[in-house]
Design an enzyme around this catalytic site. Structure first.
Site, PDB file in Angstrom:
ATOM      1  N   GLU A  27     -50.839 -67.681  19.102  1.00  0.00           N
ATOM      2  CA  GLU A  27     -51.118 -68.964  18.465  1.00  0.00           C
ATOM      3  C   GLU A  27     -52.543 -68.864  17.923  1.00  0.00           C
ATOM      4  OE1 GLU A  27     -51.813 -72.415  20.919  1.00  0.00           O
ATOM      5  OE2 GLU A  27     -51.463 -73.772  19.228  1.00  0.00           O
ATOM      6  N   ARG A  53     -49.266 -61.570  33.217  1.00  0.00           N
ATOM      7  CA  ARG A  53     -50.450 -61.463  32.369  1.00  0.00           C
ATOM      8  C   ARG A  53     -51.556 -60.738  33.129  1.00  0.00           C
ATOM      9  NH1 ARG A  53     -51.017 -67.202  31.363  1.00  0.00           N
ATOM     10  NH2 ARG A  53     -52.020 -66.469  29.472  1.00  0.00           N
ATOM     11  N   LYS A  82     -58.584 -69.169  27.233  1.00  0.00           N
ATOM     12  CA  LYS A  82     -59.255 -69.642  26.020  1.00  0.00           C
ATOM     13  C   LYS A  82     -60.073 -70.884  26.317  1.00  0.00           C
ATOM     14  CE  LYS A  82     -55.645 -67.986  22.864  1.00  0.00           C
ATOM     15  NZ  LYS A  82     -54.532 -68.439  22.005  1.00  0.00           N
TER      16      LYS A  82
END
Length: 562
Positions: free
Chosen positions: A37, A262, A272
């Site tokens: 994204e 992850r 983020k």
RNA sequence: UGGGGAGUGGUCGAGUUGGCUAAGACGUCUGACUCUGGAUCAGAAGGUCGCGGGUUCGAAUCCUGCCUCCCCAGCCA
């Protein structure tokens, strides 16, 4: 990246693919995608996914797309799109002409939604966001059906078209899938497919007033691109039944989703949101601060992409949450840099040394090896003269037994130059050492004694007259704790930030050959570590980042003493 | 508490049709070598395979209870 550099490692995902290849499930095709994204910068965790997706495709002679999941115009920006493209390419992968955007499929997604409405599987809901939450129930209590759930197909179609036309304000209505409000999987309790957003999109401008939700869009994107294996992270595992439901209702091509854990790295955070906080609150100087585990940060720090790929290869892929020791990343870094970096001499914390028996006005040009790991790198010439600088850490007035560098009366070698012996220590009024008086042995020119005598240490040095004055930025870990998220009550992860993660040394003395090297130039300062030229470099002053220190057994010994 | 996942030496992670002394890597510790206390080379230590039962000649691998950790209640992705 060079086409096949095959991954020799295997993992559960490759096993699944190999079974599919054998059974002919996708006619022998392997087609993956990396679907970021564009709402932030890529980090080392994304690199794991990038290497997995592109690497897997390469291993099985398949394809990998780069696709932006740009379904939320409120958070996404062109700046991020540009940086992501740059970063993926820098890591070393290529997608030919297969650069896609979810927004390219908005029309088709809309048609699919209409199809679902027509088959009675989707409806427009007028509940407020709060009401929707209430109606959803909880983890243990089933939800209730929306009063709008049984609108007629005609009314739903009309309302959905008018949502698209921009007739209704943000948040007033949504399109929902009609599944099961009592499902133990919350994702199946009539999930939202479209929301009204009167927002301009970086790519479609103001064409749309409704935007698809990730869960609705993502499976469609993979289906449209005929992806075979949709590799994603663990948290999407219980979304898989929803993607399957959409695809089945629509009766369209069905990729297989596979989830993996992850990446977590010790001594750093990996979100983020937290990066944004670090930047906004000034804990670091920006997204590309060399202390950041962003790709941009690693690049500015002096990492070459090869080491990042090697790292991603070595950490493996599995389904359990885990935290990789940052020492492994640094190991991959040093391994790579050791092979490629030309060597130079630089003195970070200068201590002046006067060689009393060396002629006042003489300068000698001495030959030095550029890279002992690579003979083809050749040699260069370094000026030597009567006054030089050595590292303050390389001298001790009262050395412990372990210390075998320079000390009063002791002889050491100056790399590629001469043996010197410390004759006198000169101090200022405060007792600070300001200068060393030494004697050199002319017979040891080049660094070897004809009589075969040995010295215990070899020091790096820079001729004072010829030195290039510059700045060095030394970085330490950004966090003090192995797991920054582990905190005392009443504090948060930021309490674990290392207040001394950056040290700036502005009076460094460097070998003149370094002059004029461009930002991004990576080299080794002998005995100190790997450094690279920072973009902050000006014609007035060069700025170097310390990428990573050399392995340092003396530093380790000192640490143990404490 | 409902659903979905995961538990192998300090850290990752092989092993999954049950069978030689449970790979390999990082880290740690020795030693050799060395004009970078780097690199390189040689070697060592370190594991009740989450726990308890069971099946079996034999289980990390199969069955069964239990424990722990992670994810899910955005009109974020």
């Amino acid at each position: 990246m060079q086409e096949s550099e095959p991954l020799k490692s295997t993992n559960f995902i490759h096993e699944i693919i190999e079974k599919d290849l054998q059974s002919g499930k996708y006619q022998g095709r392997v087609h993956t995608r990396f679907p970021p994204e564009p709402n932030g910068y890529l980090h080392i965790g994304h690199a794991k996914s990038i290497c997995l997706n592109f690497g897997t495709a390469a291993k099985y002679h398949g394809l990998c797309n780069l696709r932006f999941d740009d379904t939320n115009p409120i958070k996404e920006e062109q700046e991020y799109i540009d940086s992501i493209i740059q970063d993926v390419r820098w890591i070393g992968f290529d997608w030919d002409d297969r650069l896609y955007f979810a927004s390219d499929y908005f029309d088709q997604m809309f048609d699919y939604a209409v199809q679902l409405i027509k088959s009675g599987k989707a409806y427009v809901c007028d509940l407020t966001p709060e009401e929707i939450r209430d109606y959803r129930g909880t983890l243990t209590k089933p939800g209730k059906e929306s009063p709008y759930r049984n609108r007629s197909v005609e009314e739903n179609l009309d309302l959905f078209q008018r949502m698209r036309a921009g007739e209704f304000p943000d948040g007033s209505r949504v399109l929902r899938a009609k599944i099961d409000m009592a499902s133990p999987n919350l994702n199946l309790r009539d999930p939202v497919m479209y929301r009204i957003l009167h927002a301009a999109h970086p790519r479609t401008g103001d064409k749309w007033r409704v935007y698809p939700m990730y869960d609705w869009a993502h499976g469609l994107e993979d289906s449209i691109e005929r992806i075979t294996h949709s590799i994603c992270t663990l948290e999407f595992e219980d979304h898989r039944p929803l993607y399957d439901w959409y695809l089945d209702q629509l009766g369209i091509y069905h990729p297989q989703q596979i989830e993996f854990a992850r990446l977590n790295l010790s001594y750093t955070v990996m979100s983020k949101r937290k990066f944004l906080e670090l930047v906004k609150d000034g804990y670091v100087r920006g997204w590309d601060d060399p202390r950041m585990p962003t790709i941009a940060g690693l690049r500015r720090r002096g990492y070459a992409p090869e080491s990042i790929r090697t790292f991603c290869d070595r950490i493996g892929v599995a389904k359990g949450d885990s935290t990789v020791d940052i020492a492994l990343l640094e190991y991959c870094l040093r391994e790579d840099l050791n092979k490629r970096s030309p060597r130079f001499m630089a003195v970070l914390r200068p201590l002046k040394v006067i060689i009393e028996n060396y002629p006042e006005d003489k300068t000698e040009m001495l030959e030095a090896v550029n890279n002992p790991e690579n003979p083809e790198a050749g040699t260069r010439i370094i000026p030597f003269s009567r006054i030089i600088y050595i590292e303050r850490d390389d001298f001790m007035e009262n050395p412990p037994k372990q210390f075998y560098r320079l000390a009063p009366g002791r002889e050491v070698r100056l790399r590629y130059a001469y043996f010197i012996t410390c004759r006198e220590v000169v101090k200022d009024a405060n007792g600070q050492i300001v200068e060393l008086r030494c004697l050199y042995d002319p017979a040891t020119r080049g660094g070897d004694a004809p009589d075969g005598r040995k010295v215990k240490a070899t020091l790096h040095w820079v001729s004072a007259f010829h030195a290039l004055n510059s700045e060095a930025r030394l970085y330490e870990k950004l966090f003090l704790k192995e797991n920054p998220n582990e905190v005392e009550e009443g504090t948060d992860w930021k309490s674990n930030i290392n207040p001394n993660s950056l040290e700036i040394l502005s009076s460094c003395k460097m070998e003149p050959a370094l002059k004029g090297k461009n930002p991004g130039f990576i080299c080794q300062f002998e005995r100190l570590g790997y450094f690279c030229v920072d973009p902050d470099t000006t014609s007035e002053k060069m700025v170097f980042n310390r990428t990573v220190t050399l392995r340092d057994t003396w530093a380790k010994l000192q640490k143990q003493e404490k």
